[in-house]
Scaffold this motif. Structure first.
Motif, short mmCIF file in Angstrom:
data_model
loop_
_atom_site.label_atom_id
_atom_site.label_comp_id
_atom_site.label_asym_id
_atom_site.label_seq_id
_atom_site.Cartn_x
_atom_site.Cartn_y
_atom_site.Cartn_z
N VAL A 1 0.85 -1.19 0.00
CA VAL A 1 0.00 0.00 0.00
C VAL A 1 0.88 1.24 0.00
N ALA A 2 0.51 2.21 -0.80
CA ALA A 2 1.30 3.44 -0.91
C ALA A 2 1.31 4.19 0.42
N ASP A 3 0.12 4.47 0.97
CA ASP A 3 0.02 5.17 2.26
C ASP A 3 -0.06 4.11 3.36
N GLY A 4 1.04 3.39 3.56
CA GLY A 4 1.02 2.18 4.37
C GLY A 4 0.75 2.39 5.84
N TYR A 5 1.24 3.48 6.42
CA TYR A 5 1.10 3.67 7.86
C TYR A 5 -0.36 3.74 8.28
N ASP A 6 -1.17 4.53 7.58
CA ASP A 6 -2.59 4.63 7.94
C ASP A 6 -3.31 3.30 7.76
N THR A 7 -2.93 2.54 6.75
CA THR A 7 -3.55 1.23 6.55
C THR A 7 -3.20 0.29 7.69
N VAL A 8 -1.95 0.34 8.14
CA VAL A 8 -1.54 -0.48 9.28
C VAL A 8 -2.39 -0.14 10.50
N PHE A 9 -2.58 1.15 10.76
CA PHE A 9 -3.36 1.56 11.93
C PHE A 9 -4.82 1.12 11.80
N GLY A 10 -5.39 1.19 10.60
CA GLY A 10 -6.78 0.79 10.41
C GLY A 10 -6.99 -0.70 10.60
N VAL A 11 -6.12 -1.51 10.00
CA VAL A 11 -6.24 -2.96 10.17
C VAL A 11 -6.02 -3.35 11.63
N SER A 12 -5.10 -2.67 12.28
CA SER A 12 -4.84 -2.94 13.70
C SER A 12 -6.09 -2.72 14.54
N ALA A 13 -6.86 -1.69 14.25
CA ALA A 13 -8.09 -1.41 15.01
C ALA A 13 -9.10 -2.55 14.86
N CYS A 14 -9.24 -3.09 13.66
CA CYS A 14 -10.20 -4.18 13.43
C CYS A 14 -9.78 -5.44 14.18
N VAL A 15 -8.48 -5.75 14.17
CA VAL A 15 -8.00 -6.94 14.86
C VAL A 15 -8.19 -6.79 16.37
N ALA A 16 -7.94 -5.60 16.91
CA ALA A 16 -8.11 -5.37 18.34
C ALA A 16 -9.55 -5.59 18.77
N ALA A 17 -10.50 -5.17 17.95
CA ALA A 17 -11.92 -5.38 18.27
C ALA A 17 -12.25 -6.87 18.33
N LEU A 18 -11.65 -7.66 17.45
CA LEU A 18 -11.87 -9.10 17.47
C LEU A 18 -11.39 -9.71 18.78
#
Length: 445
Positions: free
Chosen positions: A181-198
């Protein structure tokens, strides 16, 4: 304790002792908590793997600034950890307090998408670490209360191995996202939020509540002095104080236990000279010239070794004594510092350092809480774990600040040399304080 029971004649065990010997070393509660920690660590380590480079290279922080932020990242959880442990013991609901901590950390992950400067990032990280501080002691108390007294090291080792599986997968996920992903940092933070909710969902659905205080798992070999009301008094009787209130007075009284004082003092002393993981990876990257795109993979080396050896190290500590394993872990960390300082530029150097770093965690991370659990009464288990954990985390907070300042003033080499010298002195002192000739301060089971 359990080592002495092995010499008893077959069939001699009766009552609670027989049940304790038959109890599984790894219960379903430990496995469920390990699953929650694994999922949560995938989320957390996705962020942690990219955070040093994001802050230093992306936001332009100096080593001193990063040391301050890294110290806050670890120090906030230390300050809150004691509160989490005390609340869990006072309301006698460890799952509730742990769940609040996991939930708060999960809520903070999406806020990183909105924080793109030092101030907001610091606030979000402080809140996320508040959640970690709330959950750590209640979670470890649930583990210790769900495992037989003679297998505490193995139970914590299994949990830490599952937790480290998440630490292994998190950086790998971050690496793949940054590469795709080009804007990788924001994508990392977004995916991290979904995993934490699980992870929070799994906790709510599958982790049982606090085991009853009358259960045999996790019992201490003798009742605490506060429960010894007189000869012949049965602690399990309805006329005895089987469920005392975990108030501030009882929590402070824990510090009168010689073993707990020794453990807390040694954990804090060694923490003062334990360089944070983020600095170790930054030092390794500068020492070996590893490219920035490979930086998120460095924690994988530590996590892989930790994963493979956490359970054997915990079982070994149960057999030969926790003091030996605990101090050996710090000796291995000292060897890693030595390689970073003086080893030639071998191609294998990064692997050697990461292996020693993982061995350090395998020999210490689960062994210390197992030792604390053996010294603290059940009704104050979370508070006792929090006392030692808070002291250790505050010491590491101070180390991050001091190391960042020393790096800024003297450079990375002299700063690491000072840390290595301090660790050597601290390990010698800890070995003396926890020596086998002082049983009250021993780490052995």
């Amino acid at each position: 304790m359990y080592l002495a029971d092995r010499s008893a004649p077959s069939g001699a065990q009766t009552g609670p002792d027989r049940g304790a010997l038959r109890a599984p070393a790894v219960t379903s509660a430990v496995l469920a908590l390990g699953t929650v920690s694994m999922i949560t660590d995938i989320s957390s380590e996705m962020v942690t793997a990219v955070l040093p480079l994001y802050l230093v290279a992306g936001l332009g922080l100096s080593p001193l600034g990063f040391g301050a932020l890294d110290g806050v990242y670890n120090g906030v959880s230390a300050l809150v950890q004691l509160t989490g442990g005390h609340l869990a013991d006072r309301v006698r609901n460890h799952k509730l307090i742990a769940g609040l901590g996991y939930g708060l950390s999960a809520l903070c992950k999406p806020l990183l998408l909105l924080a793109h400067s030092l101030g907001p990032v610091g606030v979000v990280l402080a809140l996320e670490r508040t959640g970690k501080g709330l959950r750590t002691a209640p979670r470890d108390a649930l583990i210790s209360l769900s495992a037989p007294a003679g297998a505490q090291g193995r139970a914590f080792g299994v949990h830490r191995a599952m937790d480290t599986t998440g630490a292994l997968l998190g950086p790998l996920a971050a690496f793949l996202i940054l590469g795709a992903v080009a804007d990788g940092y924001d994508t990392v933070f977004g995916v991290s939020a979904c995993v934490a909710a699980l992870g929070v969902v799994v906790l709510v659905l599958f982790v049982p509540g606090t085991p009853a205080l009358s259960a045999t798992a996790g019992q201490n070999p003798a009742p605490p002095a506060s429960e010894a009301r007189g000869p012949g008094r049965n602690p399990g009787s309805r006329h005895s104080r089987a469920h005392p209130t975990a108030g501030p007075r009882e929590a402070l009284a824990l510090l009168r236990l010689p073993r707990l004082r020794a453990l807390a003092a040694c954990a804090a002393l060694l923490g003062l000279t334990t360089v944070s993981d983020a600095f170790v990876y930054l030092l390794l990257q500068r020492r070996t010239g590893i490219g920035e795109q490979w930086f998120p993979l460095l924690p994988l080396g530590t996590a892989a070794v930790f994963l493979l050896l956490a359970v054997p190290a915990g079982a070994l500590a149960d057999r030969i004594g926790r003091r030996t394993v605990f101090l050996t872990g710090h000796a291995l960390l000292l060897a890693g510092y030595g390689l970073l300082l003086w080893a030639p530029g071998w191609p294998v150097l990064p692997y050697l350092v990461l292996v020693l770093h993982g061995l350090f965690y395998a020999a210490t991370d689960g062994v210390l809480p197992a030792a604390v659990a053996a010294t603290v009464p059940r009704q104050l288990r979370a508070t006792g774990l929090a006392l030692v954990g808070t002291g250790q985390a505050l010491a590491r907070f101070g180390c991050s600040l001091a190391f960042g300042g020393a790096w800024t003033l003297w450079g990375p080499g002299p700063a690491l040399s000072a840390a290595a010298a301090g660790l050597l002195c601290s390990a010698v002192v800890a070995g003396f304080v926890l020596r086998p000739t002082a049983p009250a301060a021993d780490l052995s089971p």
